[in-house]
Design a protein around this motif. Sequence first.
Motif, PDB file in Angstrom:
ATOM      1  N   GLN A 461     100.135  49.683  85.791  1.00  0.00           N
ATOM      2  CA  GLN A 461     100.314  50.533  87.055  1.00  0.00           C
ATOM      3  C   GLN A 461     100.114  51.999  86.678  1.00  0.00           C
ATOM      4  OE1 GLN A 461     101.085  49.768  90.409  1.00  0.00           O
ATOM      5  NE2 GLN A 461     100.518  47.681  89.473  1.00  0.00           N
ATOM      6  N   LEU A 462     100.523  52.474  85.517  1.00  0.00           N
ATOM      7  CA  LEU A 462     100.367  53.590  85.128  1.00  0.00           C
ATOM      8  C   LEU A 462      98.888  53.861  84.835  1.00  0.00           C
ATOM      9  CD1 LEU A 462     103.273  54.223  82.769  1.00  0.00           C
ATOM     10  CD2 LEU A 462     103.144  55.041  85.015  1.00  0.00           C
ATOM     11  N   ARG A 463      98.091  53.049  84.206  1.00  0.00           N
ATOM     12  CA  ARG A 463      96.696  53.175  83.888  1.00  0.00           C
ATOM     13  C   ARG A 463      95.889  53.201  85.332  1.00  0.00           C
ATOM     14  NH1 ARG A 463      95.342  48.554  79.171  1.00  0.00           N
ATOM     15  NH2 ARG A 463      96.525  49.741  77.349  1.00  0.00           N
ATOM     16  N   ALA A 464      96.672  52.638  86.437  1.00  0.00           N
ATOM     17  CA  ALA A 464      95.715  52.840  87.525  1.00  0.00           C
ATOM     18  C   ALA A 464      95.980  54.250  88.341  1.00  0.00           C
ATOM     19  CB  ALA A 464      96.115  51.641  88.380  1.00  0.00           C
ATOM     20  N   GLY A 465      96.858  54.967  87.637  1.00  0.00           N
ATOM     21  CA  GLY A 465      97.089  56.377  88.260  1.00  0.00           C
ATOM     22  C   GLY A 465      98.414  56.395  88.992  1.00  0.00           C
ATOM     23  N   GLY A 466      99.299  55.265  89.125  1.00  0.00           N
ATOM     24  CA  GLY A 466     100.513  55.365  89.781  1.00  0.00           C
ATOM     25  C   GLY A 466     101.531  55.677  88.929  1.00  0.00           C
ATOM     26  N   GLN A 467     103.058  55.794  89.599  1.00  0.00           N
ATOM     27  CA  GLN A 467     104.186  56.191  88.535  1.00  0.00           C
ATOM     28  C   GLN A 467     105.161  55.135  89.117  1.00  0.00           C
ATOM     29  OE1 GLN A 467     103.559  60.227  90.604  1.00  0.00           O
ATOM     30  NE2 GLN A 467     104.871  60.925  88.929  1.00  0.00           N
ATOM     31  N   GLU A 514     116.868  69.141  89.858  1.00  0.00           N
ATOM     32  CA  GLU A 514     115.476  69.601  90.532  1.00  0.00           C
ATOM     33  C   GLU A 514     114.418  69.777  89.652  1.00  0.00           C
ATOM     34  OE1 GLU A 514     114.427  73.591  93.028  1.00  0.00           O
ATOM     35  OE2 GLU A 514     116.584  73.358  92.322  1.00  0.00           O
ATOM     36  N   LYS A 515     114.529  70.196  88.351  1.00  0.00           N
ATOM     37  CA  LYS A 515     113.438  70.475  87.536  1.00  0.00           C
ATOM     38  C   LYS A 515     112.784  68.930  87.178  1.00  0.00           C
ATOM     39  CE  LYS A 515     112.446  72.140  82.699  1.00  0.00           C
ATOM     40  NZ  LYS A 515     113.235  72.635  81.619  1.00  0.00           N
ATOM     41  N   ILE A 516     113.796  67.684  87.178  1.00  0.00           N
ATOM     42  CA  ILE A 516     113.306  66.600  86.744  1.00  0.00           C
ATOM     43  C   ILE A 516     112.382  66.068  87.887  1.00  0.00           C
ATOM     44  CG2 ILE A 516     113.776  64.097  86.421  1.00  0.00           C
ATOM     45  CD1 ILE A 516     113.923  65.605  83.908  1.00  0.00           C
ATOM     46  N   MET A 517     112.779  66.144  89.191  1.00  0.00           N
ATOM     47  CA  MET A 517     112.202  65.868  90.437  1.00  0.00           C
ATOM     48  C   MET A 517     111.053  66.413  90.572  1.00  0.00           C
ATOM     49  SD  MET A 517     113.502  62.960  91.661  1.00  0.00           S
ATOM     50  CE  MET A 517     111.923  63.227  92.979  1.00  0.00           C
ATOM     51  N   ASP A 518     110.936  67.708  90.226  1.00  0.00           N
ATOM     52  CA  ASP A 518     109.748  68.474  90.568  1.00  0.00           C
ATOM     53  C   ASP A 518     108.720  67.980  89.409  1.00  0.00           C
ATOM     54  OD1 ASP A 518     110.551  69.976  92.481  1.00  0.00           O
ATOM     55  OD2 ASP A 518     111.177  71.678  91.148  1.00  0.00           O
ATOM     56  N   ALA A 519     109.016  67.506  88.051  1.00  0.00           N
ATOM     57  CA  ALA A 519     108.122  67.014  87.279  1.00  0.00           C
ATOM     58  C   ALA A 519     107.605  65.716  87.698  1.00  0.00           C
ATOM     59  CB  ALA A 519     108.805  67.049  85.970  1.00  0.00           C
ATOM     60  N   PHE A 520     108.240  64.941  88.161  1.00  0.00           N
ATOM     61  CA  PHE A 520     108.163  63.738  88.563  1.00  0.00           C
ATOM     62  C   PHE A 520     106.961  63.971  89.952  1.00  0.00           C
ATOM     63  CE2 PHE A 520     108.830  59.540  90.832  1.00  0.00           C
ATOM     64  CZ  PHE A 520     108.317  58.447  89.366  1.00  0.00           C
ATOM     65  N   VAL A 521     107.622  64.525  90.994  1.00  0.00           N
ATOM     66  CA  VAL A 521     106.401  64.749  92.045  1.00  0.00           C
ATOM     67  C   VAL A 521     105.265  65.398  91.850  1.00  0.00           C
ATOM     68  CG1 VAL A 521     106.359  66.056  94.033  1.00  0.00           C
ATOM     69  CG2 VAL A 521     108.484  65.054  93.588  1.00  0.00           C
ATOM     70  N   SER A 522     105.105  66.269  90.516  1.00  0.00           N
ATOM     71  CA  SER A 522     104.036  66.746  90.240  1.00  0.00           C
ATOM     72  C   SER A 522     103.193  65.837  89.455  1.00  0.00           C
ATOM     73  CB  SER A 522     104.091  67.936  89.506  1.00  0.00           C
ATOM     74  OG  SER A 522     104.703  67.831  88.176  1.00  0.00           O
ATOM     75  N   ASN A 539     110.580  61.245  98.126  1.00  0.00           N
ATOM     76  CA  ASN A 539     109.495  60.902  98.832  1.00  0.00           C
ATOM     77  C   ASN A 539     108.328  61.102  97.686  1.00  0.00           C
ATOM     78  OD1 ASN A 539     107.313  59.992 100.497  1.00  0.00           O
ATOM     79  ND2 ASN A 539     107.407  61.789 101.476  1.00  0.00           N
ATOM     80  N   VAL A 540     107.889  60.156  96.878  1.00  0.00           N
ATOM     81  CA  VAL A 540     106.889  60.589  95.952  1.00  0.00           C
ATOM     82  C   VAL A 540     105.618  59.412  96.433  1.00  0.00           C
ATOM     83  CG1 VAL A 540     106.087  60.653  93.757  1.00  0.00           C
ATOM     84  CG2 VAL A 540     108.409  61.128  94.403  1.00  0.00           C
ATOM     85  N   PRO A 541     104.685  59.818  96.967  1.00  0.00           N
ATOM     86  CA  PRO A 541     103.585  58.664  97.770  1.00  0.00           C
ATOM     87  C   PRO A 541     103.111  57.992  96.671  1.00  0.00           C
ATOM     88  CG  PRO A 541     103.424  60.862  99.024  1.00  0.00           C
ATOM     89  CD  PRO A 541     104.608  60.942  97.904  1.00  0.00           C
ATOM     90  N   ASN A 542     102.761  58.874  95.373  1.00  0.00           N
ATOM     91  CA  ASN A 542     102.104  58.219  94.198  1.00  0.00           C
ATOM     92  C   ASN A 542     102.566  57.138  93.492  1.00  0.00           C
ATOM     93  OD1 ASN A 542      99.683  58.407  92.546  1.00  0.00           O
ATOM     94  ND2 ASN A 542     100.962  59.128  90.963  1.00  0.00           N
ATOM     95  N   ALA A 543     104.100  56.954  93.722  1.00  0.00           N
ATOM     96  CA  ALA A 543     104.951  56.019  92.994  1.00  0.00           C
ATOM     97  C   ALA A 543     104.551  54.537  93.625  1.00  0.00           C
ATOM     98  CB  ALA A 543     106.259  56.254  93.338  1.00  0.00           C
ATOM     99  N   THR A 544     104.184  53.704  92.785  1.00  0.00           N
ATOM    100  CA  THR A 544     103.591  52.431  93.099  1.00  0.00           C
ATOM    101  C   THR A 544     104.524  51.233  92.508  1.00  0.00           C
ATOM    102  OG1 THR A 544     102.155  52.305  91.143  1.00  0.00           O
ATOM    103  CG2 THR A 544     101.310  53.120  93.343  1.00  0.00           C
TER     104      THR A 544
END
Length: 678
Positions: A461-467, A514-522, A539-544
Amino acid sequence: MSLTDSIRTVKGIGPRKAALLEKMSIHTLWDAMECYPRDYEDRTRIVSAAAAKEGEKVSVCAVVGTQPLTKRIRKGMEITRFRVFDASGTLTITYYNNRYTAAGLCEGQEYLFYGRIQGQGTQRTMVNPVCEPILDDRQPPRRIVPVYPLSAGLTQKDMQRVTEAALAQGIQINDWMPDDIIARHALLPQAQSIWCIHRPQSMQEVERARKRIVFEELFLLSCGLARLKERRVDTVGYRFETGSPEDVWTLLPFEPTGAQQRAAQQIWQDVRSGKPMNRLVQGDVGCGKTVLAAVLCSLAARNGYQSAILAPTEILAAQHFESLAPLFARQGISCTLLLGSMRARDKQQRKMQIADGAVSVVIGTHALIQKDVTFHQLGAIVADEQHRFGVAQRAALFEKGNAPHMLVMSATPIPRTLALLLYGDLDVSVVDELPPGRTPVATYAVGQKMRPRIEAFIEKQLRAGGQVYVVCPLVEEGELALKSVEEHKVTLQRALPHRKIGILHGKMKAQDKEKIMDAFVSGELEILVATTVIEVGVNVPNATLMVIEDADRFGLSQLHQLRGRVGRGTRQSYCICFGADKGAQAKQRLEVLCKTNDGFEIAQADLAQRGPGDFFGKRQHGLPLLKMADLAHDLVWMQQARLEAEQLLRQDPTLTQHPALCERVDRLFETDNQEIFN
């Protein structure tokens, strides 16, 4: 002695056992009457020794054929065995650490033995049975025996003693249930139902008695909630005459669903009525409830009033602000965020803006209900994930306005009929459509043997660009050998050393979260190992991919909430639940999640499996507890009781014509020594 007498007067109940009973809220004989059995042993089914089958609980009438023999099989363990027989054959009776019961039996005497059969053929035995002598020239006893809820240190005999003492006094009570309702539903009189629930002669009696008691509980509850709702009828509320939901719809980059439009229309009708709105919006994960909050806040602002959005976590409050503030700005509506973790100077400045009316919409957490937060003119309140808040917390925010409109939202859907009872003082809107294009999350329940394959799937999943989210039940290592956030991050980092992994849990400081969530969202972090702090709102649309460790420790509805954190983008998403190897029951529960993405269906299964106490958590805070009604299985009676309550209150809104019923309702809703109808 009367039913108000203390259970300490009951013969055989000493001070120690009386104290244990009082911990169960059984102080008087009447309290004992209202401690209803949770099950029954049906000893009326008598079979022959030869017909008894393995695994069954049955009654066998047999003669003691051999002298009981006791052996010590290890330290602290004794086993007593003897044979009994009837005309069909023989059966071995086995007692563990109970030589005294066996010693009281006489060889050649006939007894009724009740217990579970183990083994087959000549090896069949009944373990630790209850036994009663069968007297000459009399039929064997045929009884339905109640099984009461207990706490440590008490026995079924103790409960039988206190209920027997209460029944011996005679049940002299005036039936407060209206005669026409009793007749319409063929209900037993109250006194008869109490007698039959404790000392039934048949299971048919149990069912009739249970129907009366369940109906009674649900009827009282419905009357109380309907009265709460009626209190709003005479209350004058703010009338929002300017604006419409279209003001928000035209700004959205998508077309609202039919369910969203219906709910918005109901909200619009409420706020134009001149009566305070009190509405629940419930819907599945991702159905778009937040947009409805925007509709209410927009209507309030256009009519010159402030609104407040109350969120259970700072993460969710911040995400609401990020998504809604730009939408409000396009309408010329000012919006601010108020969090407990903010610097004192920032909080003070925003509190002044709120008090002066400089901002129209305030989004925050419990910081909003602090005493030093005052509003210029609060006209509307939104409580998101409302089951996270007690009645008192909602009321505290409500008190900051003059009968403001209230909208509460929940992403834990429950059957509509059940919502109408539990939230009887609210009107209910159901958002039962998901936005088009949402792909169901593929869900799998696995055991530890699949660990290497799941780690490989994470890498894929990570190789495909997901989180990836990984959820653990604990913050630190320790309890019950469950996975913890701290230790699992180390394990994952070892398996995937080239990946960037972060952790998130409730014990962290707000700025660190907040810092951790910002890093995950980005996308800076690829894997987030977290507790259920991410359960709502994230809400992180990139998380699969969502991986849930020790999933058997969570309720189905909570697992469904966690699963809702993925599947928010355009790609196929997955949820992996570890715990399928924790036994048949755990596997069966998790399979429910794998078979459906329907939150209503999952919630119904969760309610049936876990019971209302576990399922609703703090949701029922402020509502009376139900002693016998089962909210998962008594939906038909619940609906009937609710309709009867509404009909009665239309004829007698204050229950002045039914004083005994009024007293019972007041007593049922008395919480923390405060009657809520005063």
